[in-house]
Design an enzyme around this catalytic site. Structure first.
Site, PDB file in Angstrom:
ATOM      1  N   GLU A  15       1.279   1.183   3.589  1.00  0.00           N
ATOM      2  CA  GLU A  15      -0.012   0.546   3.319  1.00  0.00           C
ATOM      3  C   GLU A  15      -0.402  -0.384   4.470  1.00  0.00           C
ATOM      4  O   GLU A  15      -1.586  -0.570   4.742  1.00  0.00           O
ATOM      5  CB  GLU A  15       0.077  -0.247   2.002  1.00  0.00           C
ATOM      6  CG  GLU A  15      -1.210  -0.981   1.638  1.00  0.00           C
ATOM      7  CD  GLU A  15      -1.131  -1.732   0.316  1.00  0.00           C
ATOM      8  OE1 GLU A  15      -0.024  -1.824  -0.251  1.00  0.00           O
ATOM      9  OE2 GLU A  15      -2.173  -2.224  -0.147  1.00  0.00           O
ATOM     10  N   HIS A  36       4.622   3.015  -3.498  1.00  0.00           N
ATOM     11  CA  HIS A  36       3.739   2.451  -2.464  1.00  0.00           C
ATOM     12  C   HIS A  36       4.330   2.813  -1.107  1.00  0.00           C
ATOM     13  O   HIS A  36       5.525   2.605  -0.893  1.00  0.00           O
ATOM     14  CB  HIS A  36       3.751   0.922  -2.509  1.00  0.00           C
ATOM     15  CG  HIS A  36       3.037   0.302  -3.654  1.00  0.00           C
ATOM     16  ND1 HIS A  36       3.570  -0.759  -4.350  1.00  0.00           N
ATOM     17  CD2 HIS A  36       1.818   0.522  -4.199  1.00  0.00           C
ATOM     18  CE1 HIS A  36       2.713  -1.155  -5.279  1.00  0.00           C
ATOM     19  NE2 HIS A  36       1.643  -0.387  -5.216  1.00  0.00           N
ATOM     20  N   ASP A  54      -6.055   0.171  -8.429  1.00  0.00           N
ATOM     21  CA  ASP A  54      -5.028  -0.676  -7.818  1.00  0.00           C
ATOM     22  C   ASP A  54      -5.127  -2.149  -8.219  1.00  0.00           C
ATOM     23  O   ASP A  54      -4.747  -2.508  -9.328  1.00  0.00           O
ATOM     24  CB  ASP A  54      -5.085  -0.489  -6.288  1.00  0.00           C
ATOM     25  CG  ASP A  54      -3.866  -1.044  -5.571  1.00  0.00           C
ATOM     26  OD1 ASP A  54      -2.978  -1.594  -6.237  1.00  0.00           O
ATOM     27  OD2 ASP A  54      -3.794  -0.936  -4.324  1.00  0.00           O
ATOM     28  N   TYR A  87       5.165  -3.699 -12.732  1.00  0.00           N
ATOM     29  CA  TYR A  87       6.349  -4.341 -12.137  1.00  0.00           C
ATOM     30  C   TYR A  87       6.652  -5.731 -12.654  1.00  0.00           C
ATOM     31  O   TYR A  87       7.656  -6.324 -12.305  1.00  0.00           O
ATOM     32  CB  TYR A  87       6.238  -4.364 -10.609  1.00  0.00           C
ATOM     33  CG  TYR A  87       5.058  -5.104 -10.020  1.00  0.00           C
ATOM     34  CD1 TYR A  87       5.123  -6.466  -9.761  1.00  0.00           C
ATOM     35  CD2 TYR A  87       3.888  -4.427  -9.682  1.00  0.00           C
ATOM     36  CE1 TYR A  87       4.053  -7.130  -9.191  1.00  0.00           C
ATOM     37  CE2 TYR A  87       2.821  -5.083  -9.123  1.00  0.00           C
ATOM     38  CZ  TYR A  87       2.904  -6.445  -8.875  1.00  0.00           C
ATOM     39  OH  TYR A  87       1.837  -7.102  -8.310  1.00  0.00           O
ATOM     40  N   ARG A 111      10.622  -0.989   0.924  1.00  0.00           N
ATOM     41  CA  ARG A 111      11.097  -2.367   1.093  1.00  0.00           C
ATOM     42  C   ARG A 111      11.963  -2.789  -0.084  1.00  0.00           C
ATOM     43  O   ARG A 111      12.867  -3.589   0.051  1.00  0.00           O
ATOM     44  CB  ARG A 111       9.916  -3.349   1.195  1.00  0.00           C
ATOM     45  CG  ARG A 111       8.945  -3.094   2.299  1.00  0.00           C
ATOM     46  CD  ARG A 111       7.969  -4.277   2.456  1.00  0.00           C
ATOM     47  NE  ARG A 111       7.245  -4.609   1.231  1.00  0.00           N
ATOM     48  CZ  ARG A 111       6.105  -4.033   0.837  1.00  0.00           C
ATOM     49  NH1 ARG A 111       5.563  -3.086   1.574  1.00  0.00           N
ATOM     50  NH2 ARG A 111       5.503  -4.405  -0.270  1.00  0.00           N
ATOM     51  N   GLN A 137      -3.744  -7.803 -12.415  1.00  0.00           N
ATOM     52  CA  GLN A 137      -4.438  -8.358 -11.252  1.00  0.00           C
ATOM     53  C   GLN A 137      -5.946  -8.464 -11.476  1.00  0.00           C
ATOM     54  O   GLN A 137      -6.640  -9.148 -10.714  1.00  0.00           O
ATOM     55  CB  GLN A 137      -4.115  -7.535 -10.003  1.00  0.00           C
ATOM     56  CG  GLN A 137      -2.646  -7.681  -9.586  1.00  0.00           C
ATOM     57  CD  GLN A 137      -2.252  -6.827  -8.383  1.00  0.00           C
ATOM     58  OE1 GLN A 137      -3.100  -6.302  -7.677  1.00  0.00           O
ATOM     59  NE2 GLN A 137      -0.959  -6.688  -8.160  1.00  0.00           N
ATOM     60  N   HIS A 139      -2.632  -2.034 -11.249  1.00  0.00           N
ATOM     61  CA  HIS A 139      -1.831  -3.174 -11.690  1.00  0.00           C
ATOM     62  C   HIS A 139      -2.787  -3.991 -12.563  1.00  0.00           C
ATOM     63  O   HIS A 139      -3.556  -4.818 -12.049  1.00  0.00           O
ATOM     64  CB  HIS A 139      -1.342  -4.015 -10.516  1.00  0.00           C
ATOM     65  CG  HIS A 139      -0.708  -3.203  -9.414  1.00  0.00           C
ATOM     66  ND1 HIS A 139       0.563  -2.693  -9.517  1.00  0.00           N
ATOM     67  CD2 HIS A 139      -1.168  -2.803  -8.206  1.00  0.00           C
ATOM     68  CE1 HIS A 139       0.851  -2.022  -8.405  1.00  0.00           C
ATOM     69  NE2 HIS A 139      -0.183  -2.069  -7.598  1.00  0.00           N
ATOM     70  N   HIS A 196      -1.286   4.966  -1.243  1.00  0.00           N
ATOM     71  CA  HIS A 196      -1.867   4.495   0.022  1.00  0.00           C
ATOM     72  C   HIS A 196      -1.606   5.490   1.168  1.00  0.00           C
ATOM     73  O   HIS A 196      -2.519   6.156   1.609  1.00  0.00           O
ATOM     74  CB  HIS A 196      -1.416   3.079   0.420  1.00  0.00           C
ATOM     75  CG  HIS A 196      -1.655   2.057  -0.655  1.00  0.00           C
ATOM     76  ND1 HIS A 196      -2.916   1.799  -1.142  1.00  0.00           N
ATOM     77  CD2 HIS A 196      -0.808   1.253  -1.355  1.00  0.00           C
ATOM     78  CE1 HIS A 196      -2.830   0.864  -2.082  1.00  0.00           C
ATOM     79  NE2 HIS A 196      -1.562   0.527  -2.235  1.00  0.00           N
TER      80      HIS A 196
HETATM   81 ZN    ZN Z   1      -0.427  -1.001  -5.808  1.00  0.00          ZN
END
Ligand code: ZN
Length: 451
Positions: free
Chosen positions: A233, A230, A318, A119, A208, A59, A56, A267
């Site tokens: 995790e 994902h 990640d 995302y 989720r 981040q 990502h 993960h």
């Molecule tokens: Zn991730």
């Protein structure tokens, strides 16, 4: 163009005095045991570039900003609150600037292709931009500038919890229904069309974030390209999945989706023996992110057993809290050593090199997960090459697999010299050739968005 080196790690092992001929970005010939021709560029050690199967990029801009203790128990979930606040301010230009720095650092550490699990789609108020895929375009622009190969994985995200729970305010920039996601995917494909050797897969964010029907619809949109998700995790995620369905996340996924070699389970930390066997059986790749999983306190993937059973894996940076290809492999092994109180647990057998085993596995699994199997120094493959500084005193007396073991366990990023992606040299002397401009723009972006 031809590149010559003293030692190269080819698909069948180490060879001396190796000459690689590169045409149109691909390796067109490999000669071993030959002298360099007068015009050849001479180097010390060649390795194939490593795929970074899970990133990502944005981040990278919050690395180090979530390391101060809160009032309660810090966890993945409190980290996520910091991330959501960071997300609230990002715009397309900020995305481009941060992604470019992250990608430059990836190349500098030895990663030559990145799987960008993307995302952050919409404007700050949650409404789609007029140009629906403008954020994907920003990542593509960064890849054009840095030269990293891009496997873009647009993320489908619709809910905040198992069973189709409505999304939260913090997630408003991620959210799409199936129809708008299909349009976003199409425009994302257009956004990367100008890049060399890019491709677009799909990424249902997690169990989720997508219902069973949505998961099926989104996976079908991949049309043979990779599907990343994902999964498992966090322990609370496993508990919530059990409460919702009576099954654990990987167990549920294996029963309800056609998971195969085109899938990457990112993960897969918390899995039973049966779930582990099911992943191996499916041929899917386990997308392991050891540095981020350690930083977030996720837990340890059962790598020793998984690799012994023939499971496929790759590594990803990640959250990009630290970007270092060798360090990801090192921490993958160290986690197992700490858990099992043993050494060389991922070497693959007596007398085998742990570094070579890890590199070989992550090269094959990462290439598979990013839709480019066969990655490596092989005729016909992309000329994605990493050279190491063998003249550094650190490498004195090392040859063959001891080079990989020494780099991964003792040297890491400072020993990377040059990196070619698709035959174009992007890193020289350990620095990306556009680092100054990328760094200046990054500093300006952080000042503008977060001052
Ligand atoms: Zn991730």
């Amino acid at each position: 163009m031809a590149l010559w080196c003293e030692q190269a790690w080819l698909s069948d092992g180490w060879r001396s005095s190796v000459r690689l001929t590169v045409e149109k970005g691909r390796i067109s010939a490999i000669e071993t045991g030959v002298e360099a021709a007068p015009d050849d560029e001479r180097h010390d050690i060649f390795l194939p570039g490593l795929p970074n199967l899970h990133s990502h990029a944005f981040q990278r801009g919050m690395a180090g900003l979530a390391e101060r203790a809160g009032t309660g128990n810090d966890s993945f979930w409190t980290w996520r609150e910091v991330m959501y606040r960071f997300v609230d301010r990002l715009d397309p230009e900020g995305m481009r600037a941060i992604a470019a720095l992250a990608q430059a650092e990836m190349l500098e550490s030895g990663f030559t292709r990145v799987g960008e699990f993307h995302y952050l789609h919409h404007d700050v108020d949650g409404r789609p931009y007029d140009d629906l895929a403008v954020m994907a375009g920003a990542i593509a622009e960064a890849a054009a500038e840095t030269g990293i190969a891009l496997t873009l994985l647009p993320v489908f995200y619709a809910h905040s919890g198992f069973g189709g729970i409505a999304p939260t305010h913090g997630q408003r920039r991620f959210i799409n229904g199936v129809d708008r996601f299909a349009k976003l995917l199409e425009e994302s494909r257009e956004a990367v069309a100008g890049l060399d050797d890019a491709l677009v897969g799909v990424a249902p964010h997690s169990l989720r974030a997508a219902t069973a029907d949505e998961l099926a619809s989104v996976a079908a949109m991949a049309a043979g390209a990779p599907v990343h998700i994902h999964i498992a995790e966090q322990v609370p995620e496993v508990e919530a999945c059990l409460a919702w369905s009576g099954a654990r996340p990987v167990e549920w996924l294996m029963e309800n989706a056609a998971v195969g070699p085109d899938w990457c389970l990112v993960h897969a930390t918390h899995i039973t023996d049966a779930e582990r066997a099911a992943i191996v059986e499916s041929g899917a790749v386990a997308g392991l992110c050891p540095i981020t999983e350690a930083n977030l306190g996720d837990g340890l993937f059962p790598a020793r057993e998984f690799l012994a059973e023939g499971g496929r894996f790759g590594v990803g940076s990640d959250s990009n809290v630290e970007i270092d290809a060798a360090a990801e492999l090192r921490l993958l092994e160290y986690g197992q050593r700490l858990a099992h109180r043993g050494r060389n647990l991922l070497a693959g057998g007596a007398g085998q090199s742990t570094g070579a085993s890890l590199y070989r596995g992550a090269l094959a699994g990462g290439g598979q997960a990013l839709g480019r199997p066969g990655a490596g120094l092989v005729v016909g493959e992309a000329a994605d090459i990493v050279s190491l500084k063998a003249r550094d005193p650190f490498f004195a007396g090392r040859s063959g697999d001891a080079i990989l073991d020494s780099w991964i366990f003792g040297g890491a990023a400072r020993l990377v010299d040059c990196v070619w992606r698709g035959g174009v040299k992007r890193v020289v002397g350990g620095r990306h050739i556009a680092r100054d401009a990328i760094g200046a723009r990054y500093r300006g972006t952080i000042a503008r968005l977060f001052a």
